[in-house]
Design a protein around this motif. Structure first.
Motif, PDB file in Angstrom:
ATOM      1  N   PHE A  23      73.286  22.113  95.992  1.00 40.28           N
ATOM      2  CA  PHE A  23      72.800  21.304  94.859  1.00 40.28           C
ATOM      3  C   PHE A  23      71.939  20.114  95.291  1.00 40.28           C
ATOM      4  CE2 PHE A  23      75.993  23.889  93.046  1.00 40.28           C
ATOM      5  CZ  PHE A  23      75.661  24.071  91.708  1.00 40.28           C
ATOM      6  N   GLU A  24      71.417  20.137  96.509  1.00 35.20           N
ATOM      7  CA  GLU A  24      70.528  19.058  96.957  1.00 35.20           C
ATOM      8  C   GLU A  24      69.134  19.184  96.360  1.00 35.20           C
ATOM      9  OE1 GLU A  24      71.668  16.564  98.156  1.00 35.20           O
ATOM     10  OE2 GLU A  24      73.146  16.915  99.710  1.00 35.20           O
TER      11      GLU A  24
ATOM     12  N   GLY B 171      71.500  28.146  96.447  1.00 32.84           N
ATOM     13  CA  GLY B 171      72.273  27.772  95.271  1.00 32.84           C
ATOM     14  C   GLY B 171      73.642  27.191  95.519  1.00 32.84           C
TER      15      GLY B 171
ATOM     16  N   LEU C 267      68.256  19.603  93.144  1.00 33.41           N
ATOM     17  CA  LEU C 267      68.178  19.407  91.692  1.00 33.41           C
ATOM     18  C   LEU C 267      66.895  18.703  91.289  1.00 33.41           C
ATOM     19  CD1 LEU C 267      71.835  18.385  90.782  1.00 33.41           C
ATOM     20  CD2 LEU C 267      70.731  20.627  90.527  1.00 33.41           C
TER      21      LEU C 267
ATOM     22  N   ASN D  30      68.826  18.871  85.992  1.00 33.84           N
ATOM     23  CA  ASN D  30      69.877  19.636  86.682  1.00 33.84           C
ATOM     24  C   ASN D  30      69.491  21.083  86.973  1.00 33.84           C
ATOM     25  OD1 ASN D  30      71.743  17.457  86.682  1.00 33.84           O
ATOM     26  ND2 ASN D  30      72.205  17.902  84.538  1.00 33.84           N
TER      27      ASN D  30
ATOM     28  N   GLN E 181      68.311  23.916  89.587  1.00 31.40           N
ATOM     29  CA  GLN E 181      68.331  24.161  91.027  1.00 31.40           C
ATOM     30  C   GLN E 181      66.995  24.774  91.444  1.00 31.40           C
ATOM     31  OE1 GLN E 181      72.403  26.017  90.650  1.00 31.40           O
ATOM     32  NE2 GLN E 181      72.400  25.419  92.817  1.00 31.40           N
TER      33      GLN E 181
END
Ligand code: FES
Length: 105
Positions: free
Chosen positions: A62-63, A59, A65, A73, A75
């Motif tokens: 954010f790669e 977490g 998404l 958006n 995760q």
């Protein structure tokens, strides 16, 4: 390339990624299931369109998404797979709900 440990067992769940069926184990995160399935990139960057894939799995980066059931958006590393879930790559930077002219929110 990532592979599951041979001793991993559990109830199987199925979900869709880019319209293709993916098999996972109950308790997998979406990111882990996609990596195990060899799905490749989960998103593209807003500026260059470069592909990105899950990296930290906790977490932070954010790669990972993705769009899940129409919600952008998300995760993938923090969300558990569910039967019937529909997952898509996140392309670029989606706007906030209600920003697009055709968005009914
Ligand atoms: S893999 Fe880093 S936030 Fe999901």
């Amino acid at each position: 390339m990532l592979r599951r440990l041979p001793e991993q067992k559990g109830r199987r769940v199925r979900f869709l990624f880019e319209g293709e069926q993916v098999h996972a184990l109950e308790g997998d995160s979406v990111a882990a299931a996609l990596l195990a399935a060899g799905a490749g990139a989960t998103r593209t960057t807003p500026k260059s369109g470069s592909p990105r894939a899950p990296y930290c799995m906790m977490g932070v980066c954010f790669e990972c998404l993705v769009e899940i059931d129409g919600v952008p958006n998300r995760q993938a590393c923090l969300i558990e797979v569910r039967d019937g879930m529909r997952v898509r790559r996140q392309r670029g930077a989606p706007g906030l709900p209600g920003e697009a002219e055709d968005d009914p929110v």
